[in-house]
Design a protein around this motif. Sequence first.
Motif, PDB file in Angstrom:
ATOM      1  N   VAL A  12      46.855  37.964  34.096  1.00 25.66           N
ATOM      2  CA  VAL A  12      46.482  39.383  34.262  1.00 25.66           C
ATOM      3  C   VAL A  12      46.446  40.065  32.890  1.00 25.66           C
ATOM      4  CG1 VAL A  12      47.371  39.592  36.615  1.00 25.66           C
ATOM      5  CG2 VAL A  12      48.920  40.000  34.701  1.00 25.66           C
ATOM      6  N   GLY A  13      46.132  39.250  31.849  1.00 28.32           N
ATOM      7  CA  GLY A  13      46.248  39.684  30.456  1.00 28.32           C
ATOM      8  C   GLY A  13      45.341  40.833  30.045  1.00 28.32           C
ATOM      9  N   ASP A  14      44.197  40.990  30.696  1.00 31.34           N
ATOM     10  CA  ASP A  14      43.354  42.163  30.418  1.00 31.34           C
ATOM     11  C   ASP A  14      42.639  42.562  31.713  1.00 31.34           C
ATOM     12  OD1 ASP A  14      41.083  40.497  30.736  1.00 31.34           O
ATOM     13  OD2 ASP A  14      41.100  39.974  28.611  1.00 31.34           O
ATOM     14  N   LEU A  15      41.830  43.621  31.641  1.00 27.35           N
ATOM     15  CA  LEU A  15      41.252  44.170  32.869  1.00 27.35           C
ATOM     16  C   LEU A  15      40.292  43.185  33.534  1.00 27.35           C
ATOM     17  CD1 LEU A  15      40.750  47.854  31.672  1.00 27.35           C
ATOM     18  CD2 LEU A  15      42.712  46.826  32.866  1.00 27.35           C
ATOM     19  N   LYS A  16      39.552  42.421  32.696  1.00 26.90           N
ATOM     20  CA  LYS A  16      38.625  41.424  33.253  1.00 26.90           C
ATOM     21  C   LYS A  16      39.396  40.350  34.027  1.00 26.90           C
ATOM     22  CE  LYS A  16      35.223  39.211  31.068  1.00 26.90           C
ATOM     23  NZ  LYS A  16      34.613  38.717  29.801  1.00 26.90           N
ATOM     24  N   ARG A  17      40.548  39.996  33.472  1.00 29.17           N
ATOM     25  CA  ARG A  17      41.356  38.972  34.143  1.00 29.17           C
ATOM     26  C   ARG A  17      41.968  39.502  35.447  1.00 29.17           C
ATOM     27  NH1 ARG A  17      44.152  35.430  29.262  1.00 29.17           N
ATOM     28  NH2 ARG A  17      42.158  34.596  28.532  1.00 29.17           N
ATOM     29  N   ILE A  18      42.329  40.779  35.446  1.00 33.43           N
ATOM     30  CA  ILE A  18      42.843  41.363  36.695  1.00 33.43           C
ATOM     31  C   ILE A  18      41.728  41.350  37.749  1.00 33.43           C
ATOM     32  CG2 ILE A  18      43.695  43.500  37.770  1.00 33.43           C
ATOM     33  CD1 ILE A  18      45.226  44.075  35.177  1.00 33.43           C
ATOM     34  N   LYS A  19      40.507  41.615  37.304  1.00 36.13           N
ATOM     35  CA  LYS A  19      39.364  41.564  38.216  1.00 36.13           C
ATOM     36  C   LYS A  19      39.193  40.133  38.763  1.00 36.13           C
ATOM     37  CE  LYS A  19      35.440  42.875  40.068  1.00 36.13           C
ATOM     38  NZ  LYS A  19      35.123  44.034  40.889  1.00 36.13           N
ATOM     39  N   ASN A  20      39.336  39.148  37.869  1.00 34.05           N
ATOM     40  CA  ASN A  20      39.258  37.745  38.284  1.00 34.05           C
ATOM     41  C   ASN A  20      40.324  37.417  39.339  1.00 34.05           C
ATOM     42  OD1 ASN A  20      38.839  34.783  38.085  1.00 34.05           O
ATOM     43  ND2 ASN A  20      40.750  34.811  36.909  1.00 34.05           N
ATOM     44  N   VAL A  21      41.537  37.940  39.125  1.00 33.05           N
ATOM     45  CA  VAL A  21      42.612  37.728  40.097  1.00 33.05           C
ATOM     46  C   VAL A  21      42.246  38.398  41.425  1.00 33.05           C
ATOM     47  CG1 VAL A  21      44.998  38.357  40.678  1.00 33.05           C
ATOM     48  CG2 VAL A  21      44.483  37.334  38.451  1.00 33.05           C
ATOM     49  N   ALA A  22      41.680  39.604  41.342  1.00 34.43           N
ATOM     50  CA  ALA A  22      41.287  40.314  42.567  1.00 34.43           C
ATOM     51  C   ALA A  22      40.288  39.478  43.371  1.00 34.43           C
ATOM     52  CB  ALA A  22      40.688  41.677  42.214  1.00 34.43           C
ATOM     53  N   LEU A  23      39.344  38.843  42.668  1.00 31.78           N
ATOM     54  CA  LEU A  23      38.357  38.009  43.358  1.00 31.78           C
ATOM     55  C   LEU A  23      39.032  36.818  44.048  1.00 31.78           C
ATOM     56  CD1 LEU A  23      35.569  38.122  40.617  1.00 31.78           C
ATOM     57  CD2 LEU A  23      35.376  39.029  42.966  1.00 31.78           C
ATOM     58  N   ARG A  24      40.008  36.218  43.360  1.00 30.84           N
ATOM     59  CA  ARG A  24      40.710  35.069  43.952  1.00 30.84           C
ATOM     60  C   ARG A  24      41.511  35.495  45.177  1.00 30.84           C
ATOM     61  NH1 ARG A  24      40.962  30.711  39.797  1.00 30.84           N
ATOM     62  NH2 ARG A  24      42.014  29.554  41.417  1.00 30.84           N
ATOM     63  N   VAL A  25      42.186  36.649  45.062  1.00 29.75           N
ATOM     64  CA  VAL A  25      43.001  37.132  46.174  1.00 29.75           C
ATOM     65  C   VAL A  25      42.088  37.474  47.360  1.00 29.75           C
ATOM     66  CG1 VAL A  25      44.513  39.014  46.948  1.00 29.75           C
ATOM     67  CG2 VAL A  25      44.874  37.963  44.698  1.00 29.75           C
ATOM     68  N   ALA A  26      40.962  38.122  47.065  1.00 31.33           N
ATOM     69  CA  ALA A  26      40.016  38.497  48.124  1.00 31.33           C
ATOM     70  C   ALA A  26      39.533  37.253  48.862  1.00 31.33           C
ATOM     71  CB  ALA A  26      38.829  39.254  47.521  1.00 31.33           C
ATOM     72  N   LYS A  27      39.238  36.211  48.096  1.00 30.90           N
ATOM     73  CA  LYS A  27      38.755  34.960  48.688  1.00 30.90           C
ATOM     74  C   LYS A  27      39.825  34.365  49.620  1.00 30.90           C
ATOM     75  CE  LYS A  27      36.437  30.761  48.474  1.00 30.90           C
ATOM     76  NZ  LYS A  27      37.359  30.064  49.347  1.00 30.90           N
ATOM     77  N   LYS A  29      42.189  35.901  51.125  1.00 33.51           N
ATOM     78  CA  LYS A  29      42.316  36.778  52.298  1.00 33.51           C
ATOM     79  C   LYS A  29      41.160  36.518  53.269  1.00 33.51           C
ATOM     80  CE  LYS A  29      43.739  40.221  54.813  1.00 33.51           C
ATOM     81  NZ  LYS A  29      44.818  39.914  55.759  1.00 33.51           N
ATOM     82  N   GLN A  30      39.941  36.419  52.708  1.00 32.25           N
ATOM     83  CA  GLN A  30      38.765  36.221  53.569  1.00 32.25           C
ATOM     84  C   GLN A  30      38.762  34.844  54.237  1.00 32.25           C
ATOM     85  OE1 GLN A  30      36.091  37.448  50.551  1.00 32.25           O
ATOM     86  NE2 GLN A  30      36.142  39.599  51.157  1.00 32.25           N
ATOM     87  N   ASP A  31      39.522  33.899  53.638  1.00 27.89           N
ATOM     88  CA  ASP A  31      39.674  32.585  54.273  1.00 27.89           C
ATOM     89  C   ASP A  31      40.589  32.659  55.494  1.00 27.89           C
ATOM     90  OD1 ASP A  31      38.009  31.408  52.471  1.00 27.89           O
ATOM     91  OD2 ASP A  31      39.594  30.504  51.232  1.00 27.89           O
ATOM     92  N   GLY A  32      41.134  33.841  55.749  1.00 28.84           N
ATOM     93  CA  GLY A  32      41.922  34.016  56.969  1.00 28.84           C
ATOM     94  C   GLY A  32      43.425  33.972  56.777  1.00 28.84           C
ATOM     95  N   ASN A 127      47.526  44.300  58.480  1.00 22.83           N
ATOM     96  CA  ASN A 127      46.496  43.432  57.903  1.00 22.83           C
ATOM     97  C   ASN A 127      46.186  43.735  56.434  1.00 22.83           C
ATOM     98  OD1 ASN A 127      44.840  41.238  58.200  1.00 22.83           O
ATOM     99  ND2 ASN A 127      43.056  42.449  58.804  1.00 22.83           N
ATOM    100  N   LYS A 128      47.192  44.280  55.743  1.00 21.49           N
ATOM    101  CA  LYS A 128      46.975  44.607  54.333  1.00 21.49           C
ATOM    102  C   LYS A 128      47.393  43.456  53.411  1.00 21.49           C
ATOM    103  CE  LYS A 128      47.126  49.525  54.687  1.00 21.49           C
ATOM    104  NZ  LYS A 128      47.728  50.782  54.388  1.00 21.49           N
ATOM    105  N   VAL A 129      46.740  43.404  52.252  1.00 22.94           N
ATOM    106  CA  VAL A 129      47.214  42.545  51.171  1.00 22.94           C
ATOM    107  C   VAL A 129      48.256  43.358  50.413  1.00 22.94           C
ATOM    108  CG1 VAL A 129      46.600  41.443  48.985  1.00 22.94           C
ATOM    109  CG2 VAL A 129      45.044  41.284  50.942  1.00 22.94           C
ATOM    110  N   ILE A 130      49.455  42.786  50.245  1.00 21.96           N
ATOM    111  CA  ILE A 130      50.523  43.513  49.559  1.00 21.96           C
ATOM    112  C   ILE A 130      50.630  43.022  48.125  1.00 21.96           C
ATOM    113  CG2 ILE A 130      52.993  44.029  49.547  1.00 21.96           C
ATOM    114  CD1 ILE A 130      52.985  43.389  52.556  1.00 21.96           C
TER     115      ILE A 130
END
Length: 401
Positions: A12-27, A29-32, A127-130
């Motif tokens: 989570v070293g910079d904002l782009k990396r936090i965005k990358n983490v968000a994409l991974r977390v979203a994926k 979550k969407q996998d169920g 059903n939230k991501v915490i």
Amino acid sequence: MLIVHKYGGTSVGDLKRIKNVALRVAKAKQDGNNIVVVVSAMSGETNKLIDFAKYFSDNPSKREMDMLLSSGEIVTASLLSIALQDMGIDAIAMSGQQAGIKTDNFHTYARIETINPTNMLKELDNNKVIIVAGFQGVNKDGAVTTLGRGGSDLSAVAIAGALKADACEIYSDVDGIYTTDPRIEPKAKKMDFISYEEMLELASLGAKVLQNRSVELAKKLGVKIVAKSSFSNGDGTVIGEEIRDMEAVLVSGIALDRNQARVSLRDVSDRPGIAAEIFTKLADEQINVDMIIQNASSDGLTSLGFTVPESELSKAKEIIENFNHDIGGKSFDSNICKVSIVGVGMKSHSGVAATAFSALAKENINIEMISTSEIKVSMIIHEKYAELAVRTLHSVYKLDR
Ligand code: ASP
Ligand code: MG
């Protein structure tokens, strides 16, 4: 499945990396899956905050330091939650306190005492991501505490335990645990699995990946850890309960500790209580003694050797210099290192140590001290042979296959 993800400072070293983490977390979550994320401060942030405090005081109060340092993780948790919400994922950020993490009163090095998961369970039901700010909790007076450096790993494992999660995935910039340090032996292989016990003994190999205290806690709570990289998509290394099959594997990994020094004492008067005196004095100064060897005595004199961390050698020296009466000769050597072979298979096989000794002998490496435990053999050798010894042992136990 309920999965706890933990993202370290570089992930989570910079904002782009936090965005990358968000994409991974979203994926995920969407996998169920149900997902709870624990985050570290952005890399360098905790050190920066410590420096800020030092600008004002050489000795800032620990309570205020905890208040200050806990903010680093809060920043990451909030930003990640905002990023997820913007992607249409229902997310909620929580401080350690809001997540129900209760600790003792030891500011800057607190222990988690209990976790009240009510809040987290309620939001999971919604059903939230915490997203939980790692590294922190609250003591019984309501003051914020932190868990010691690298403590977000501990938060993640403790939360995974409290929520009975199916796994605790710990993300860093390394894709798993290797059979030895790949900078020394490029043929080192990523392991698919390693037992808690082995991981604890191979701490130096995991140092960049996860905090050792969190492995102890995972073992105690039976939390399955998966060490993964947030920059790639491999399966990582599972750290879990030893499985019977593993006894077929003799040696799992080779660790190297260069931060070792040796104290050798000759002509020590061999009387009851002398060892107690020496080692009590060392313990009083918080010096960590590792290997100890005492020889059979002759003429009432014996010799005694032990190792300490290199950084503590000068303190040890000072203490030993005071024993003029009882000790004839003293020497101190920091040009040594410790190589260790670790594997649960050793429990049920003999000859594992002999193989190591022969392999080093063939390379003309002299072994100066040896210690063994049920799943580990450690050898003290001259520092100049460190890398050769690691490669030799790695190959003799066929870890490169
Ligand atoms: N931010 C804290 C540290 O740098 C805790 C962590 O990253 O795990 O030590
Ligand atoms: Mg870390």
